[in-house]
Design a protein around this motif. Structure first.
Motif, PDB file in Angstrom:
ATOM      1  N   GLY A 248       5.423 -26.277   1.381  1.00  0.00           N
ATOM      2  CA  GLY A 248       5.024 -27.238   0.358  1.00  0.00           C
ATOM      3  C   GLY A 248       5.814 -28.529   0.410  1.00  0.00           C
ATOM      4  O   GLY A 248       5.286 -29.601   0.102  1.00  0.00           O
ATOM      5  N   GLN A 249       7.081 -28.443   0.807  1.00  0.00           N
ATOM      6  CA  GLN A 249       7.941 -29.619   0.817  1.00  0.00           C
ATOM      7  C   GLN A 249       7.954 -30.351   2.160  1.00  0.00           C
ATOM      8  O   GLN A 249       8.360 -31.510   2.232  1.00  0.00           O
ATOM      9  CB  GLN A 249       9.374 -29.214   0.450  1.00  0.00           C
ATOM     10  N   SER A 250       7.500 -29.672   3.201  1.00  0.00           N
ATOM     11  CA  SER A 250       7.515 -30.287   4.533  1.00  0.00           C
ATOM     12  C   SER A 250       6.295 -31.177   4.745  1.00  0.00           C
ATOM     13  O   SER A 250       5.215 -30.913   4.215  1.00  0.00           O
ATOM     14  CB  SER A 250       7.537 -29.197   5.609  1.00  0.00           C
ATOM     15  N   GLU A 251       6.469 -32.226   5.517  1.00  0.00           N
ATOM     16  CA  GLU A 251       5.353 -33.099   5.869  1.00  0.00           C
ATOM     17  C   GLU A 251       4.657 -32.627   7.145  1.00  0.00           C
ATOM     18  O   GLU A 251       3.666 -33.230   7.572  1.00  0.00           O
ATOM     19  CB  GLU A 251       5.850 -34.535   6.050  1.00  0.00           C
ATOM     20  N   GLU A 252       5.173 -31.574   7.740  1.00  0.00           N
ATOM     21  CA  GLU A 252       4.611 -31.061   8.988  1.00  0.00           C
ATOM     22  C   GLU A 252       3.600 -29.959   8.718  1.00  0.00           C
ATOM     23  O   GLU A 252       3.674 -29.255   7.701  1.00  0.00           O
ATOM     24  CB  GLU A 252       5.730 -30.543   9.891  1.00  0.00           C
ATOM     25  N   ASP A 253       2.644 -29.803   9.634  1.00  0.00           N
ATOM     26  CA  ASP A 253       1.642 -28.752   9.513  1.00  0.00           C
ATOM     27  C   ASP A 253       2.301 -27.383   9.646  1.00  0.00           C
ATOM     28  O   ASP A 253       3.354 -27.241  10.304  1.00  0.00           O
ATOM     29  CB  ASP A 253       0.568 -28.905  10.590  1.00  0.00           C
ATOM     30  N   VAL A 254       1.650 -26.374   9.054  1.00  0.00           N
ATOM     31  CA  VAL A 254       2.245 -25.038   9.073  1.00  0.00           C
ATOM     32  C   VAL A 254       2.341 -24.478  10.493  1.00  0.00           C
ATOM     33  O   VAL A 254       3.237 -23.670  10.777  1.00  0.00           O
ATOM     34  CB  VAL A 254       1.454 -24.065   8.170  1.00  0.00           C
ATOM     35  N   ASN A 255       1.442 -24.887  11.402  1.00  0.00           N
ATOM     36  CA  ASN A 255       1.546 -24.370  12.769  1.00  0.00           C
ATOM     37  C   ASN A 255       2.822 -24.867  13.454  1.00  0.00           C
ATOM     38  O   ASN A 255       3.410 -24.167  14.290  1.00  0.00           O
ATOM     39  CB  ASN A 255       0.307 -24.732  13.590  1.00  0.00           C
ATOM     40  N   ILE A 256       3.270 -26.078  13.096  1.00  0.00           N
ATOM     41  CA  ILE A 256       4.523 -26.599  13.636  1.00  0.00           C
ATOM     42  C   ILE A 256       5.699 -25.809  13.064  1.00  0.00           C
ATOM     43  O   ILE A 256       6.643 -25.443  13.786  1.00  0.00           O
ATOM     44  CB  ILE A 256       4.684 -28.100  13.310  1.00  0.00           C
ATOM     45  N   LEU A 257       5.649 -25.551  11.756  1.00  0.00           N
ATOM     46  CA  LEU A 257       6.709 -24.767  11.131  1.00  0.00           C
ATOM     47  C   LEU A 257       6.774 -23.370  11.749  1.00  0.00           C
ATOM     48  O   LEU A 257       7.863 -22.831  11.978  1.00  0.00           O
ATOM     49  CB  LEU A 257       6.465 -24.660   9.621  1.00  0.00           C
ATOM     50  N   ARG A 258       5.608 -22.793  12.003  1.00  0.00           N
ATOM     51  CA  ARG A 258       5.582 -21.470  12.635  1.00  0.00           C
ATOM     52  C   ARG A 258       6.212 -21.507  14.015  1.00  0.00           C
ATOM     53  O   ARG A 258       7.002 -20.621  14.385  1.00  0.00           O
ATOM     54  CB  ARG A 258       4.137 -20.963  12.722  1.00  0.00           C
TER      55      ARG A 258
END
Length: 270
Positions: free
Chosen positions: A213-223
């Motif tokens: 929720g706080q990141s500006e990056e897409d969830v696939n990048i976070l994964r």
């Protein structure tokens, strides 16, 4: 606004609690509930006026929130129809389309349909909203302010999208609980105590959601950043890919969407 809730179940209680916590005056809230136990519970818990009949409790209102079960909405609408004269009607009865509710109300069209979800009970919900074209901008603002009391509000321009809202956020908490169940089971099988598995799993979900929720990056990048080549996460995700987990979830959501459409057909067939 003077607000009347027709029905005093869990979702009505959540909305009343949220409104009061935001400083909404108790004197401007009225609840119509035919069940004596529920009515007394609402009265003592929130200190708002209650009753068992519609009548004057809706004629002098700005907004009427229909919080009864879908199967109960038709007889309620028939009683309500002759009492309407410009009030905003908000329905949180799952599956009942605005066209059917309008028909039951004798062609009345100041109607907003809402699809909240169960985290609304702790003011962490999300509600999809759709308004008939005749609903005024002020009435839409009023609906937003009421539903904001229990979480995020999202307006859709086409009512058919509420079936997608139902499939994603309405049913969604159950998908998350299902995944939590699986991780709890795995943790216990690997030797953790039930409480240890619970703490690790719940905090992992909370932290991951907050990070997304706080990141500006897409969830696939976070994964990808958690997934080191040759590491434990990569092996787990490869197994999920082999078992087609992602597509199974997507297919399940589509099934929920189709069932939401079917329920609209069934419930509106009266």
């Amino acid at each position: 606004m003077n607000i009347t809730f027709v029905g005093g179940g869990n979702m009505a209680s959540a909305l009343i609690s949220g409104l009061l916590q935001q400083g909404y005056p108790r004197a401007q809230i009225h609840v119509v509930e035919i069940n004596t136990e529920n009515r007394e519970k609402i009265k003592h818990q929130f200190g708002v006026a209650t009753g068992i009949e519609l009548g004057a409790s809706v004629t002098d209102r700005d907004a009427i929130i229909l919080a009864v079960k879908p199967q109960q909405l038709f007889p309620v609408a028939k009683q309500l129809a002759p009492l309407l004269a410009g009030q905003l009607v908000i329905s949180i009865a799952a599956g009942i389309r605005t066209s059917d509710l309008s028909r039951w109300l004798g062609g009345y069209d100041y109607i907003v349909r809402a699809m909240p979800n169960t985290p609304s009970l702790i003011r962490a919900g999300v509600t999809g909203l759709y308004a008939l074209p005749t609903v005024t901008n002020q009435q839409k603002e009023n609906a937003t302010s009421i539903l904001n009391a229990v979480g995020l509000v999202l307006w859709v321009e086409q009512e058919t999208l509420l079936d997608a809202v139902t499939a994603i956020s309405g049913s969604g908490p159950a998908y998350v609980f299902y995944f939590i169940e699986a991780m709890l089971q795995a943790g216990v099988e690997l030797g953790l105590s039930v409480e240890q598995a619970r703490q690790l799993t719940l905090q992992t979900f909370l932290g991951a959601v907050q990070l997304a929720g706080q990141s500006e990056e897409d969830v696939n990048i976070l994964r990808s950043r958690v997934t080191s080549k040759g590491g434990t996460t990569e092996q787990a995700l490869l197994k999920m890919e082999q078992d087609d987990i992602k597509n199974a979830i997507v297919r399940a959501v589509h099934v929920a969407f189709k069932r939401a459409q079917q329920m609209g057909d069934e419930l509106g067939s009266i």
